[in-house]
Design a protein around this motif. Structure first.
Motif, PDB file in Angstrom:
ATOM      1  N   GLU A 138       0.818  -1.210   0.000  1.00 26.09           N
ATOM      2  CA  GLU A 138       0.000   0.000   0.000  1.00 26.09           C
ATOM      3  C   GLU A 138       0.856   1.266   0.000  1.00 26.09           C
ATOM      4  O   GLU A 138       0.496   2.259  -0.630  1.00 26.09           O
ATOM      5  CB  GLU A 138      -0.964  -0.008   1.180  1.00 26.09           C
ATOM      6  CG  GLU A 138      -2.057  -1.055   1.014  1.00 26.09           C
ATOM      7  CD  GLU A 138      -3.023  -1.088   2.168  1.00 26.09           C
ATOM      8  OE1 GLU A 138      -3.566  -0.022   2.512  1.00 26.09           O
ATOM      9  OE2 GLU A 138      -3.226  -2.180   2.725  1.00 26.09           O
ATOM     10  N   LEU A 193      -7.267  -3.682  -4.006  1.00 20.87           N
ATOM     11  CA  LEU A 193      -8.564  -3.234  -3.482  1.00 20.87           C
ATOM     12  C   LEU A 193      -9.654  -4.283  -3.690  1.00 20.87           C
ATOM     13  O   LEU A 193     -10.501  -4.483  -2.813  1.00 20.87           O
ATOM     14  CB  LEU A 193      -8.955  -1.911  -4.130  1.00 20.87           C
ATOM     15  CG  LEU A 193      -8.115  -0.708  -3.673  1.00 20.87           C
ATOM     16  CD1 LEU A 193      -8.240   0.441  -4.666  1.00 20.87           C
ATOM     17  CD2 LEU A 193      -8.515  -0.278  -2.273  1.00 20.87           C
ATOM     18  N   PHE A 249      -9.119  -7.027  -1.117  1.00 19.79           N
ATOM     19  CA  PHE A 249      -9.503  -6.499   0.184  1.00 19.79           C
ATOM     20  C   PHE A 249     -11.026  -6.426   0.302  1.00 19.79           C
ATOM     21  O   PHE A 249     -11.616  -6.866   1.286  1.00 19.79           O
ATOM     22  CB  PHE A 249      -8.872  -5.120   0.374  1.00 19.79           C
ATOM     23  CG  PHE A 249      -9.191  -4.450   1.675  1.00 19.79           C
ATOM     24  CD1 PHE A 249      -8.948  -5.081   2.886  1.00 19.79           C
ATOM     25  CD2 PHE A 249      -9.718  -3.175   1.691  1.00 19.79           C
ATOM     26  CE1 PHE A 249      -9.244  -4.458   4.092  1.00 19.79           C
ATOM     27  CE2 PHE A 249     -10.010  -2.545   2.886  1.00 19.79           C
ATOM     28  CZ  PHE A 249      -9.778  -3.180   4.088  1.00 19.79           C
ATOM     29  N   GLY A 250     -11.673  -5.897  -0.735  1.00 17.89           N
ATOM     30  CA  GLY A 250     -13.129  -5.782  -0.728  1.00 17.89           C
ATOM     31  C   GLY A 250     -13.819  -7.134  -0.665  1.00 17.89           C
ATOM     32  O   GLY A 250     -14.818  -7.296   0.050  1.00 17.89           O
ATOM     33  N   PRO A 266     -17.632  -3.500   2.907  1.00 19.99           N
ATOM     34  CA  PRO A 266     -16.900  -2.896   1.787  1.00 19.99           C
ATOM     35  C   PRO A 266     -17.672  -1.748   1.138  1.00 19.99           C
ATOM     36  O   PRO A 266     -17.064  -0.840   0.561  1.00 19.99           O
ATOM     37  CB  PRO A 266     -16.698  -4.052   0.811  1.00 19.99           C
ATOM     38  CG  PRO A 266     -17.776  -5.028   1.144  1.00 19.99           C
ATOM     39  CD  PRO A 266     -18.009  -4.890   2.621  1.00 19.99           C
ATOM     40  N   ALA A 289     -17.055   1.399   3.274  1.00 20.80           N
ATOM     41  CA  ALA A 289     -15.689   1.874   3.100  1.00 20.80           C
ATOM     42  C   ALA A 289     -15.388   2.267   1.650  1.00 20.80           C
ATOM     43  O   ALA A 289     -14.265   2.665   1.339  1.00 20.80           O
ATOM     44  CB  ALA A 289     -14.700   0.810   3.571  1.00 20.80           C
ATOM     45  N   SER A 290     -16.360   2.141   0.771  1.00 22.13           N
ATOM     46  CA  SER A 290     -16.201   2.473  -0.658  1.00 22.13           C
ATOM     47  C   SER A 290     -15.040   1.740  -1.317  1.00 22.13           C
ATOM     48  O   SER A 290     -14.385   2.272  -2.206  1.00 22.13           O
ATOM     49  CB  SER A 290     -16.049   3.990  -0.849  1.00 22.13           C
ATOM     50  OG  SER A 290     -17.185   4.662  -0.365  1.00 22.13           O
ATOM     51  N   VAL A 291     -14.789   0.519  -0.877  1.00 25.35           N
ATOM     52  CA  VAL A 291     -13.669  -0.250  -1.414  1.00 25.35           C
ATOM     53  C   VAL A 291     -13.891  -0.602  -2.877  1.00 25.35           C
ATOM     54  O   VAL A 291     -12.976  -0.485  -3.694  1.00 25.35           O
ATOM     55  CB  VAL A 291     -13.413  -1.521  -0.572  1.00 25.35           C
ATOM     56  CG1 VAL A 291     -12.278  -2.344  -1.161  1.00 25.35           C
ATOM     57  CG2 VAL A 291     -13.097  -1.158   0.863  1.00 25.35           C
ATOM     58  N   ALA A 303     -13.375   2.474  -5.035  1.00 30.14           N
ATOM     59  CA  ALA A 303     -11.952   2.740  -5.238  1.00 30.14           C
ATOM     60  C   ALA A 303     -11.344   1.732  -6.214  1.00 30.14           C
ATOM     61  O   ALA A 303     -10.514   2.093  -7.064  1.00 30.14           O
ATOM     62  CB  ALA A 303     -11.211   2.706  -3.905  1.00 30.14           C
ATOM     63  N   ALA A 304     -11.764   0.463  -6.122  1.00 25.73           N
ATOM     64  CA  ALA A 304     -11.263  -0.553  -7.056  1.00 25.73           C
ATOM     65  C   ALA A 304     -11.674  -0.205  -8.483  1.00 25.73           C
ATOM     66  O   ALA A 304     -10.869  -0.328  -9.417  1.00 25.73           O
ATOM     67  CB  ALA A 304     -11.779  -1.938  -6.666  1.00 25.73           C
TER      68      ALA A 304
END
Length: 150
Positions: A82, A106, A109-110, A122, A125-127, A130-131
């Motif tokens: 990261e 991302l 992680f999501g 997710p 957190a808007s993962v 972002a992805a």
């Protein structure tokens, strides 16, 4: 909406690319800063972890399949990845590679959040947002010869 010229299109793409790079880099670097307590102690303000041990505890929640001995190794590896992604995205270095790696990071992680913390985690957190931004950045026209930039 009126048609935009090629020159206007180039300027808009350039601005969108810079904005996306900076936003993704800020997200990665902020998460790393949080792990080391740079945003404050856990439970204060918008601090998620506040220290590395709290981050490792969260990692155990997201990756319960990891053997106990590997959690710290994976935590440090994720932190290094990261940090590198944040710096390369901010600098615009190896942009397609960095954006593709950010997308993969991302997304994984999501998906872990989705499976082990529920569907809302997710999303809150808007993962995935972002992805998606990282994927668009990886595919965006970056050079004058790219099809959308001609």
């Amino acid at each position: 909406m009126r048609d935009i010229t090629t020159a206007q299109s180039r300027k808009l793409w350039s601005a969108a690319i810079v904005f996306t790079r900076v936003a993704l880099a800020a997200g990665f670097l902020s998460a790393v800063a949080d792990r080391f307590g740079l945003w404050g102690a856990a439970g204060t303000g918008q601090v998620a972890w506040g220290d590395f041990d709290a981050f490792l505890s969260y990692l155990r929640t997201l990756a319960p399949y990891l053997p106990t001995g590997l959690v710290e190794v994976v935590g440090w590896a994720a932190t290094v990845v990261e940090t590198v992604l944040g710096v390369t995205l901010l600098a615009g270095f190896a942009l397609r590679w960095s954006a593709a790696a950010a997308f993969a990071t991302l997304l994984s992680f999501g998906l872990s959040m989705l499976v082990f913390s529920g569907f809302e985690a997710p999303l809150n957190a808007s993962v995935f947002t972002a992805a998606a931004a990282a994927l668009l950045l990886a595919l965006a026209p970056l050079r004058r010869g790219d099809p959308e930039m001609t």
